[in-house]
Design an enzyme around this catalytic site. Structure first.
Site, PDB file in Angstrom:
ATOM      1  N   TRP A  36       0.829  -1.202   0.000  1.00 24.45           N
ATOM      2  CA  TRP A  36       0.000   0.000   0.000  1.00 24.45           C
ATOM      3  C   TRP A  36       0.862   1.250   0.000  1.00 24.45           C
ATOM      4  O   TRP A  36       0.511   2.256  -0.627  1.00 24.45           O
ATOM      5  CB  TRP A  36      -0.986  -0.040   1.168  1.00 24.45           C
ATOM      6  CG  TRP A  36      -1.762  -1.316   1.153  1.00 24.45           C
ATOM      7  CD1 TRP A  36      -1.727  -2.326   2.081  1.00 24.45           C
ATOM      8  CD2 TRP A  36      -2.647  -1.778   0.112  1.00 24.45           C
ATOM      9  NE1 TRP A  36      -2.529  -3.368   1.694  1.00 24.45           N
ATOM     10  CE2 TRP A  36      -3.105  -3.059   0.490  1.00 24.45           C
ATOM     11  CE3 TRP A  36      -3.086  -1.221  -1.084  1.00 24.45           C
ATOM     12  CZ2 TRP A  36      -3.992  -3.799  -0.288  1.00 24.45           C
ATOM     13  CZ3 TRP A  36      -3.973  -1.958  -1.876  1.00 24.45           C
ATOM     14  CH2 TRP A  36      -4.416  -3.231  -1.467  1.00 24.45           C
ATOM     15  N   ASP A  69      -1.864   6.360   6.258  1.00 25.31           N
ATOM     16  CA  ASP A  69      -2.896   5.412   5.862  1.00 25.31           C
ATOM     17  C   ASP A  69      -3.068   4.458   7.037  1.00 25.31           C
ATOM     18  O   ASP A  69      -2.202   3.629   7.305  1.00 25.31           O
ATOM     19  CB  ASP A  69      -2.449   4.675   4.599  1.00 25.31           C
ATOM     20  CG  ASP A  69      -3.419   3.574   4.170  1.00 25.31           C
ATOM     21  OD1 ASP A  69      -4.441   3.371   4.847  1.00 25.31           O
ATOM     22  OD2 ASP A  69      -3.131   2.913   3.154  1.00 25.31           O
ATOM     23  N   LYS A  81     -11.959  -2.502   6.970  1.00 29.41           N
ATOM     24  CA  LYS A  81     -11.111  -3.413   7.727  1.00 29.41           C
ATOM     25  C   LYS A  81     -11.402  -3.363   9.225  1.00 29.41           C
ATOM     26  O   LYS A  81     -11.489  -4.385   9.871  1.00 29.41           O
ATOM     27  CB  LYS A  81      -9.632  -3.102   7.452  1.00 29.41           C
ATOM     28  CG  LYS A  81      -9.246  -3.344   5.989  1.00 29.41           C
ATOM     29  CD  LYS A  81      -7.810  -2.992   5.714  1.00 29.41           C
ATOM     30  CE  LYS A  81      -7.460  -3.171   4.240  1.00 29.41           C
ATOM     31  NZ  LYS A  81      -7.568  -4.555   3.773  1.00 29.41           N
TER      32      LYS A  81
END
Length: 362
Positions: free
Chosen positions: A104, A173, A197
């Site tokens: 990511w 993030d 999530k």
């Protein structure tokens, strides 16, 4: 009605607290006696104003932040934020530091490259396949921000302590470990979170941005890609994902009123992680993939002696009511995602199965 539910270890969309699911079920037909479903109410109604404003207020209370932070609910997931962040904050003459700890982070860096923005990769753990969080950082004191991915779902690593960046704000993030523990928000100029999530369903991304970051935004950006648009309209410049936001509100309510806040949530999460990692450390059959000092509380990645045994483990686990244990397709192996909504009891059931499987297949 009794429902036979599995122990859900999926990485995202992931487990939601059962009380939240029950409250959602009750409001699908008639939301708070308004004679409409939560799926049908107008985002311009006072009913939805109450939902989004309560979600904002609970977020601020849980994190201990004031009016200098804005809580936004956007679409496009964390992936759109990878592009919006350099677009908004890296006007000509500015530069940023990115720390690369896996998939990511790499995607975030790529979006800055596409826009030909100035940035520096201040540290990377790519040399060992992202099995650790780097300690040596080459930070630029004149950077506009330092970007990190706080938890790495695919590689199973997590920042235990956030880097000291001096006066340079962190942009993080936090999609897969948001609200898993208390954090010092004064370090952060912005946090962004794909909800699916740890705090809700797929379809909404929470962004928390500080006032001083908004002053960096140049004029002339596309309207929907300018954070100021969403701050000024309370996330309702266009029709927001109302049902997803409502679910996030209920998860925040559960965290605040049932769990008792982020300090209590951290205690539960650390207990789950310690139980599961201890099972690895006591075995020569299962092997964790992350370095000891970089292990994630949220995503526990591990391997078995062979890929054949891994497939058998995943299949038999599913037959025993333990779902979502297949590793990410890019790395293989196994992964147990033990987010906030995953109970200690479910982790104990997984450990029991692991021991039985090891005894039968050694």
């Amino acid at each position: 009605m009794e429902v036979n539910r599995i122990c859900n270890f999926n990485a995202g969309p992931a487990a939601l607290p059962e009380p939240v699911l029950q409250e959602l079920q009750a409001n699908v037909l008639n939301f708070q006696d308004c004679c409409m479903s939560i799926l049908e109410i107008s985002h311009r109604s006072s009913d939805f104003d109450n939902v989004i404003n309560d979600a904002v207020a609970r977020t601020k209370r849980l994190l201990g932040i004031g009016e200098d932070y804005h809580v936004l609910f956007l679409q496009g997931g964390a992936s759109l934020q990878f592009a919006m962040i350099p677009m908004n904050f890296l006007a000509e003459g500015r530069t940023a530091d990115y720390i690369n700890t896996g998939t990511w982070s790499t995607k975030a860096i790529k979006e800055a490259q596409i826009q030909k923005k100035n940035f520096n990769v201040a540290a990377s753990s790519e040399d060992r396949n992202f099995a650790y969080i780097p300690k040596q950082l080459s930070l630029n004191p004149d950077a506009t921000f330092v970007h990190i991915t706080s938890n790495n779902t695919i590689k199973g690593t997590q920042w235990d302590h956030f880097p000291d960046t001096g006066n340079v704000p962190l942009v993080a993030d936090m999609s897969s470990d948001f609200m898993c523990r208390p954090i010092d928000m004064s370090k952060f100029g912005m946090i962004y979170v794909g909800a699916q999530k740890n705090i809700g369903p797929a379809g909404v991304c929470m962004v928390i941005v500080r006032d001083d970051m908004l002053k960096l935004i140049p004029d002339g950006l596309p309207t929907m890609l300018d954070y100021r648009t969403h701050v000024e309209k309370n996330s309702m410049y266009n029709t927001p994902p109302c049902f997803a936001i409502y679910t996030v509100q209920l998860v925040l309510k559960w965290l605040e009123e049932t769990v008792g806040g982020l300090g209590e949530m951290e205690k539960i999460n650390r207990k789950k992680a310690e139980l599961l990692y201890s099972a690895f450390d006591e075995s020569d059959f299962y092997k964790g993939t992350a370095d000891l000092d970089s292990r994630s509380m949220m995503n526990v990645t591990f391997r078995l002696p062979s890929e054949e045994l891994e497939k058998k483990f995943i299949d038999e686990a599913a037959q025993n009511g333990l779902g979502g244990l297949k590793g990410h397709r890019s790395v293989g192996g196994c992964r147990a995602s033990i987010y906030n909504a995953t109970t200690v009891e479910n982790v104990e059931k997984l450990i029991s199965f692991m021991k039985e499987f090891e005894n039968k297949n050694k």
